[in-house]
Every structure is written in C-alpha cells, then in structure tokens.
Design a protein around this motif. Sequence first.
Motif, PDB file in Angstrom:
ATOM      1  N   HIS A  78       7.189 -14.590   8.237  1.00 39.87           N
ATOM      2  CA  HIS A  78       6.129 -13.675   8.632  1.00 39.87           C
ATOM      3  C   HIS A  78       5.959 -12.628   7.541  1.00 39.87           C
ATOM      4  O   HIS A  78       6.878 -11.846   7.282  1.00 39.87           O
ATOM      5  CB  HIS A  78       6.490 -12.992   9.958  1.00 39.87           C
ATOM      6  CG  HIS A  78       6.488 -13.941  11.118  1.00 39.87           C
ATOM      7  ND1 HIS A  78       7.011 -13.618  12.346  1.00 39.87           N
ATOM      8  CD2 HIS A  78       6.018 -15.203  11.236  1.00 39.87           C
ATOM      9  CE1 HIS A  78       6.862 -14.642  13.175  1.00 39.87           C
ATOM     10  NE2 HIS A  78       6.262 -15.605  12.521  1.00 39.87           N
ATOM     11  N   ILE A  79       4.815 -12.635   6.903  1.00 40.72           N
ATOM     12  CA  ILE A  79       4.610 -11.734   5.769  1.00 40.72           C
ATOM     13  C   ILE A  79       3.617 -10.636   6.135  1.00 40.72           C
ATOM     14  O   ILE A  79       2.764 -10.796   7.002  1.00 40.72           O
ATOM     15  CB  ILE A  79       4.171 -12.493   4.504  1.00 40.72           C
ATOM     16  CG1 ILE A  79       2.751 -13.028   4.642  1.00 40.72           C
ATOM     17  CG2 ILE A  79       5.124 -13.634   4.203  1.00 40.72           C
ATOM     18  CD1 ILE A  79       2.224 -13.639   3.370  1.00 40.72           C
ATOM     19  N   GLY A  80       3.759  -9.495   5.458  1.00 37.18           N
ATOM     20  CA  GLY A  80       2.981  -8.311   5.773  1.00 37.18           C
ATOM     21  C   GLY A  80       1.522  -8.421   5.367  1.00 37.18           C
ATOM     22  O   GLY A  80       1.150  -9.241   4.520  1.00 37.18           O
ATOM     23  N   PRO A  81       0.661  -7.570   5.950  1.00 35.41           N
ATOM     24  CA  PRO A  81      -0.771  -7.606   5.634  1.00 35.41           C
ATOM     25  C   PRO A  81      -1.072  -7.443   4.141  1.00 35.41           C
ATOM     26  O   PRO A  81      -1.997  -8.081   3.624  1.00 35.41           O
ATOM     27  CB  PRO A  81      -1.329  -6.433   6.441  1.00 35.41           C
ATOM     28  CG  PRO A  81      -0.383  -6.289   7.597  1.00 35.41           C
ATOM     29  CD  PRO A  81       0.965  -6.625   7.046  1.00 35.41           C
ATOM     30  N   TYR A  82      -0.295  -6.626   3.438  1.00 37.58           N
ATOM     31  CA  TYR A  82      -0.539  -6.422   2.001  1.00 37.58           C
ATOM     32  C   TYR A  82      -0.346  -7.735   1.241  1.00 37.58           C
ATOM     33  O   TYR A  82      -1.079  -8.042   0.285  1.00 37.58           O
ATOM     34  CB  TYR A  82       0.403  -5.342   1.447  1.00 37.58           C
ATOM     35  CG  TYR A  82       1.804  -5.845   1.179  1.00 37.58           C
ATOM     36  CD1 TYR A  82       2.192  -6.268  -0.092  1.00 37.58           C
ATOM     37  CD2 TYR A  82       2.734  -5.949   2.214  1.00 37.58           C
ATOM     38  CE1 TYR A  82       3.461  -6.762  -0.325  1.00 37.58           C
ATOM     39  CE2 TYR A  82       4.003  -6.433   1.985  1.00 37.58           C
ATOM     40  CZ  TYR A  82       4.362  -6.843   0.719  1.00 37.58           C
ATOM     41  OH  TYR A  82       5.626  -7.346   0.493  1.00 37.58           O
ATOM     42  N   HIS A  83       0.645  -8.522   1.659  1.00 36.97           N
ATOM     43  CA  HIS A  83       0.963  -9.782   0.984  1.00 36.97           C
ATOM     44  C   HIS A  83       0.016 -10.888   1.442  1.00 36.97           C
ATOM     45  O   HIS A  83      -0.441 -11.713   0.643  1.00 36.97           O
ATOM     46  CB  HIS A  83       2.419 -10.156   1.267  1.00 36.97           C
ATOM     47  CG  HIS A  83       3.010 -11.075   0.247  1.00 36.97           C
ATOM     48  ND1 HIS A  83       4.350 -11.389   0.220  1.00 36.97           N
ATOM     49  CD2 HIS A  83       2.456 -11.763  -0.780  1.00 36.97           C
ATOM     50  CE1 HIS A  83       4.590 -12.218  -0.769  1.00 36.97           C
ATOM     51  NE2 HIS A  83       3.457 -12.466  -1.396  1.00 36.97           N
TER      52      HIS A  83
ATOM     53  N   VAL B 167       1.649  -9.745   9.624  1.00 36.28           N
ATOM     54  CA  VAL B 167       2.765  -9.267  10.454  1.00 36.28           C
ATOM     55  C   VAL B 167       3.242  -7.924   9.893  1.00 36.28           C
ATOM     56  O   VAL B 167       3.896  -7.889   8.848  1.00 36.28           O
ATOM     57  CB  VAL B 167       3.919 -10.287  10.472  1.00 36.28           C
ATOM     58  CG1 VAL B 167       5.036  -9.814  11.400  1.00 36.28           C
ATOM     59  CG2 VAL B 167       3.414 -11.654  10.915  1.00 36.28           C
ATOM     60  N   PRO B 168       2.925  -6.816  10.549  1.00 35.32           N
ATOM     61  CA  PRO B 168       3.257  -5.502   9.997  1.00 35.32           C
ATOM     62  C   PRO B 168       4.755  -5.262   9.791  1.00 35.32           C
ATOM     63  O   PRO B 168       5.143  -4.535   8.885  1.00 35.32           O
ATOM     64  CB  PRO B 168       2.692  -4.529  11.038  1.00 35.32           C
ATOM     65  CG  PRO B 168       1.630  -5.300  11.744  1.00 35.32           C
ATOM     66  CD  PRO B 168       2.108  -6.712  11.774  1.00 35.32           C
ATOM     67  N   ASP B 169       5.598  -5.877  10.622  1.00 40.22           N
ATOM     68  CA  ASP B 169       7.047  -5.728  10.494  1.00 40.22           C
ATOM     69  C   ASP B 169       7.610  -7.092  10.102  1.00 40.22           C
ATOM     70  O   ASP B 169       7.891  -7.942  10.945  1.00 40.22           O
ATOM     71  CB  ASP B 169       7.645  -5.254  11.823  1.00 40.22           C
ATOM     72  CG  ASP B 169       9.092  -4.814  11.705  1.00 40.22           C
ATOM     73  OD1 ASP B 169       9.643  -4.874  10.584  1.00 40.22           O
ATOM     74  OD2 ASP B 169       9.692  -4.439  12.727  1.00 40.22           O
ATOM     75  N   GLU B 170       7.769  -7.298   8.809  1.00 43.67           N
ATOM     76  CA  GLU B 170       8.038  -8.631   8.272  1.00 43.67           C
ATOM     77  C   GLU B 170       9.372  -9.217   8.765  1.00 43.67           C
ATOM     78  O   GLU B 170      10.332  -8.500   9.030  1.00 43.67           O
ATOM     79  CB  GLU B 170       8.060  -8.590   6.739  1.00 43.67           C
ATOM     80  CG  GLU B 170       6.712  -8.329   6.112  1.00 43.67           C
ATOM     81  CD  GLU B 170       6.742  -8.368   4.599  1.00 43.67           C
ATOM     82  OE1 GLU B 170       5.851  -8.999   4.015  1.00 43.67           O
ATOM     83  OE2 GLU B 170       7.667  -7.778   4.007  1.00 43.67           O
ATOM     84  N   GLN B 171       9.408 -10.551   8.816  1.00 46.95           N
ATOM     85  CA  GLN B 171      10.622 -11.298   9.122  1.00 46.95           C
ATOM     86  C   GLN B 171      10.661 -12.549   8.249  1.00 46.95           C
ATOM     87  O   GLN B 171       9.627 -13.072   7.840  1.00 46.95           O
ATOM     88  CB  GLN B 171      10.649 -11.782  10.572  1.00 46.95           C
ATOM     89  CG  GLN B 171      10.610 -10.727  11.637  1.00 46.95           C
ATOM     90  CD  GLN B 171      10.603 -11.361  13.028  1.00 46.95           C
ATOM     91  OE1 GLN B 171      11.066 -12.478  13.227  1.00 46.95           O
ATOM     92  NE2 GLN B 171      10.058 -10.638  13.986  1.00 46.95           N
TER      93      GLN B 171
END
Length: 381
Positions: A151-156, A265-269
């Motif tokens: 799960h990668i963040g919106p910026y990525h 995903v704002p809180d990456e995993q």
Amino acid sequence: MKIVTAGIGLRAGHVLSTLRGVMPEADIVGYYDPQPTHLDMIGTDIPGYPSVEAMLSDTQPDLFLVGSPNKFHLEQIEAGLRAGVPRIFAEKPVVVSIEETMKLAELLSEFGQERVMVGLVLRYSQHMLDLRAAMDEGVLGPIASLEANEHIGPYHGAFFMRDWRRRSDLSGGFMLEKCCHDLDLYNMITDSRPETVASIGGRRSFLAEHAPVSNAESEIFHVKPSVWENVDDPFRSDGDIIDFQTAILGYESGASLAFHTNLMVPDEQRRFCVIGARGMAEGDFVRGYLRITRRDGSRYADHDYTSGARAAQGAHYGADAMMCADIAAFLREETDRLPVSVVDALEAGVAALALDEARRSGTVVDLTDIWTQFDAYGLRK
C-alpha cells in the motif's frame, strides 16, 4: 572495474553511487541516455554515447547496468550479452511481456544466466535474511498460506500516474513494475511458482472527480518529480494502469497467497503474514518489524528494525546498501552466488503478467503451459 549504464535516472544514479561507495575500484566510464536527468549522482564529466552498442564497443566494460525504462530492457540486455560483457545488472522488472520472457530465456540458455544480475532488492533486506534463517531452521514448517499487501502513499501513487510507468506499453503494468518485488518474495518463501492466479482491480481513486480542489492539497501529488514521457495531472492522465488490485495465487507447492495493492493509502504498509504447519511470521517493511511465533504460542523472534543495531539505514528499508555490498562481493569473486537470480526475476514477472491477464479477462489463469515453455530452456537449477 569499468562500469557503464544505459539510463541515468534517479534509480540508476542511486544504485551506481551506492555501489561505488562500497567498491572504490569501480570506475564509471560511460553512459547512454538521450535524456539524462541525474548525471550529478555519478559525475557530469562521464562521457555519453549515441548508442548502447557504441558505448559497449568503445569501453569494453566489466559491468553493464541496464537502468532504462522497462520497455528497453530486453534489447539492451541482448546487446550486452552479444557484446561479451562479463556481468550485466538489470533493474526490475527485467522484461515487460510473456513473449519477451521467452526471448530472454532463450538468450540466457545461449549465453549463460550467470552473466545477468537483477535489482530485486527486497531479497537482500534484513527482514528476509532473518525470515530465511528461521525457515532454514524449520520454525515455520511447510508453508500453507500467506497474505500480503503493498500500500503506497498518495504522493507515490501520483508519481506512477504522472510518470512513464502509467503506460503499460512502457512499464508492463503496475503489478509488474511495482509488485514484482513482493511476488518474488512469495515465490521464494513457498519455494515454488504460481500455478493458477485470479485477480480483480481497476481505477477508483485517481479519477477526475477526486482531484484536489486546493493548491495545498495538490502539492502532495507532485512531491516525487517525473521527467521522461510525463504528464502533470495524475487524476486526468492517459495512463492505463490500475490504482488498486486484489489477487489470489495458488502455488505449485499447494500454498496460497492473497495479495492486495493500492496507490492511495495515506498510512503506508508493506505487510506480510506467512503461516506454516509449525509456526507463523508477520512483518512490515514500512513499519519495520518481524515477529516469528511457534505454533505453541512461544515467540521465536521479535525484531524491531526501527532502532538499535538492526535499524534499517537508507533506501528500500536498508536493502539497497545490503544489495550493493553483496554485488561488490560477487564481482570480486568473494562469493559465488547472490540471493536472487535473473530466473527468479523472470518467474516473478510471469506471475505479475498473468495476474493482469486474469484481471482483464475475468478468468482464472492456469500457468502450466507457460511454465512448460519456460522450463524447456533449461534455466531452473
């Protein structure tokens, strides 16, 4: 040790500068890139060449790094093999289609698979070193089932939607470009390959109706710059990649994997849970832990990679530095093997490509015939 590179973007620049940091004898003697963006990472005085062939012929390198966009990997690897370069390092994914997979398998059977190394960096991570050690001791027993995510963040995620990677004809698709790392790990953990795969996915977040309405929020989606074949708006781009995908894989060993990826995903995993007949392992690359528990409930290991002696240092959870150290040892002939091979990379790539075929067709894809064709080249050890 003479090194040349095809492609000098951020990833190639980072790998080369990290490798040179642990290998002082490494001398970068040339590059090919019509649009170099990170020459400053390796030295602006390094000569550029008009073609890969001219560069290889003129420099006679010991190592050729293929760090160009995925679409160009096969032709450049083939050029290196035919030019007699002793070692080639190709970034992942190695190729972008099943057809290219078979073409490279044919080349490797002719020229030798040991000449090609790959950048599947997560195999080098401390997480995987510790997990492999536990598995070698039999702590988990035979692997039954796995669940995992990336799960990668919106910026990525926005970077993928603006960058050349948004186009499957250039990248091979998101599952291949980004998640081949993860699929490779689960091939390794199950000690087998996917036999059947199914997948559902699409685009639900990077759509025009979800575009930011304020400049402050818009900045989040431009944190990670893109240069080649880029567009400005990740919500209205011409990209054809997904922004979420859920996959199920059944392995030749009998194990199964449920895998989920999402680009908003704002809180990456980057989590995994491996369950065996005698124990389980749960970890997260982003959050920096690995817990291994025996079936009687006793804890075999509880690793924290965020602090102390095991703290991850640098990119890819510390694995980039570990990979370059291992590659340096391999090039110096201090070790005769690396933890991941080009064959491993091709097999992970086949899994990713099959998952996209399953998603597009809405069917369960059986890989038996593909593996039969691949194995005919005699590359598996």
